[in-house]
Design a protein around this motif. Structure first.
Motif, PDB file in Angstrom:
ATOM      1  N   ASN A  77       0.844  -1.181   0.000  1.00 40.44           N
ATOM      2  CA  ASN A  77       0.000   0.000   0.000  1.00 40.44           C
ATOM      3  C   ASN A  77       0.888   1.243   0.000  1.00 40.44           C
ATOM      4  N   ALA A  78       0.665   2.117  -0.980  1.00 42.36           N
ATOM      5  CA  ALA A  78       1.430   3.360  -1.025  1.00 42.36           C
ATOM      6  C   ALA A  78       1.107   4.218   0.191  1.00 42.36           C
ATOM      7  N   ASP A  79      -0.123   4.133   0.666  1.00 44.62           N
ATOM      8  CA  ASP A  79      -0.547   4.868   1.857  1.00 44.62           C
ATOM      9  C   ASP A  79      -0.401   3.939   3.049  1.00 44.62           C
ATOM     10  N   TRP A  80       0.599   4.192   3.910  1.00 42.41           N
ATOM     11  CA  TRP A  80       0.880   3.253   4.990  1.00 42.41           C
ATOM     12  C   TRP A  80      -0.167   3.289   6.087  1.00 42.41           C
ATOM     13  N   ALA A  81      -1.115   4.235   6.059  1.00 40.33           N
ATOM     14  CA  ALA A  81      -2.197   4.241   7.038  1.00 40.33           C
ATOM     15  C   ALA A  81      -3.304   3.259   6.670  1.00 40.33           C
ATOM     16  N   VAL A  82      -3.252   2.682   5.463  1.00 37.89           N
ATOM     17  CA  VAL A  82      -4.220   1.665   5.061  1.00 37.89           C
ATOM     18  C   VAL A  82      -3.805   0.326   5.668  1.00 37.89           C
TER      19      VAL A  82
END
Length: 332
Positions: A77-82
């Motif tokens: 995931n490019a967004d590590w909060a996902v």
């Protein structure tokens, strides 16, 4: 083919548990929060607190080895909060309590509890190819999850940890604490683990301007008696898994003054205060600035920086809408 080292695997597991231990919410507080939720939802409580998790973290045997060969990490995931994974099944009564995330190569962690019948922690860590190779666990310590070899280990008292790699991209560590028949229950949870990629760690704070040598390294969310709580950490740039240098939090509780006297201070244009380094109920506390914001909760910034720097960070922290709708729910 690149393999993940056993030492690196153990470091990741140990670090994830120790990080979780420092941030575990108070069990009594969670009980009261959940008791106040609508009666259509079963009441449950967090029965284990940070000290127990800390003991577990320290008790992971260094001699345990893992699992099966994996390729280097690829699509993440490019967004590590996902949050990339969730249980497709948990025993009846288990509800989600906490979510936290760190940037690559740090872990994401979720916890569920049913109060009297235990707690489940899921730690998801991106694999990388910086170390090699690992070895296969002895047969009694092996598990098979969808054809992949993993490891099971006792981790102090009534704790059991299952660790495996489901997709050549992530290492999953599932820790069951106080759960009856933990190996069988853990095996079923592992077998029914599913991709998520929709759930997020979404709190109510965002760092504004930080010193040039610091960057956001962690977001942690849970619920207290005063509502949702968010904690941010910043570490030295390029060291996302290092100890926090600065922490910002938004929660109902006023910061602990310990053995120090608060000094009045204007923070974000309002009447706040500062505290020097001190001894509090949890031991040594860093220098702190704090102010009560709209809604009655306390914005607190503390860390290993001088008073002026902490005040600048507090003045630039952004308050944003957060999502706590997941709290107290079973996996969907």
């Amino acid at each position: 083919m690149t393999r993940l080292s056993d030492e690196h695997t153990e470091d990741l597991i140990r670090e994830s548990l120790e990080h979780l231990a420092t941030r575990a919410p108070d069990g009594a507080e969670i009980r009261e929060v959940l008791a106040q939720r609508p009666s259509s939802r079963p009441t449950m409580a967090l029965a284990l607190v940070a000290a127990a998790v800390a003991i577990i973290a320290l008790a992971v045997p260094l001699g345990l080895r893992a699992y099966t060969a994996v390729t280097p990490a690829s699509p993440r995931n490019a967004d590590w909060a996902v949050l990339p994974y969730k249980p497709g099944w948990l025993p009846d009564g288990f509800k989600e309590l906490t979510r936290s995330a760190k940037p690559y190569p740090g872990p994401q962690t979720r916890t569920w509890s049913s109060g009297e019948t235990g707690q489940v922690q899921l730690t998801t860590t991106p694999l990388d190819d910086r170390r090699g190779p690992w070895t296969i666990a002895p047969a009694p310590n092996q598990i098979i999850v969808h054809g992949r070899v993993g490891m099971v280990a006792e981790v102090y008292g009534d704790g059991t940890m299952l660790t495996w790699s489901p997709d050549d991209t992530y290492l999953l560590s599932l820790t069951l604490i106080g759960v009856e028949n933990p190996r069988d229950v853990g095996q079923r949870i592992a077998d029914e683990m599913v991709r998520d990629d929709r759930a997020r760690v979404s709190g109510e704070l965002r760092f504004g301007r930080l010193p040039a040598d610091l960057e956001l390294s962690s977001v942690y969310t849970h619920v207290t008696l005063g509502g949702g709580a968010t904690e941010l950490e910043a570490t030295r740039a390029g060291q996302p898994t290092a100890a926090a240098v600065v922490t910002a939090s938004l929660r109902a509780e006023r910061p602990d003054s310990g053995d120090a006297t608060p000094v009045p201070l204007k923070v974000r244009g309002a009447d706040g205060f500062s505290l020097p380094k001190r001894t509090g109920r949890l031991g040594q506390e860093d220098e702190t600035v704090a102010v009560q914001v709209e809604g009655g909760r306390w914005l607190t910034v503390s860390g290993k920086r001088d008073h002026a720097t902490l005040l600048d960070i507090a003045n630039d922290v952004q308050l944003i809408p957060g999502d706590y709708s997941w709290f107290g729910k079973a996996p969907e």
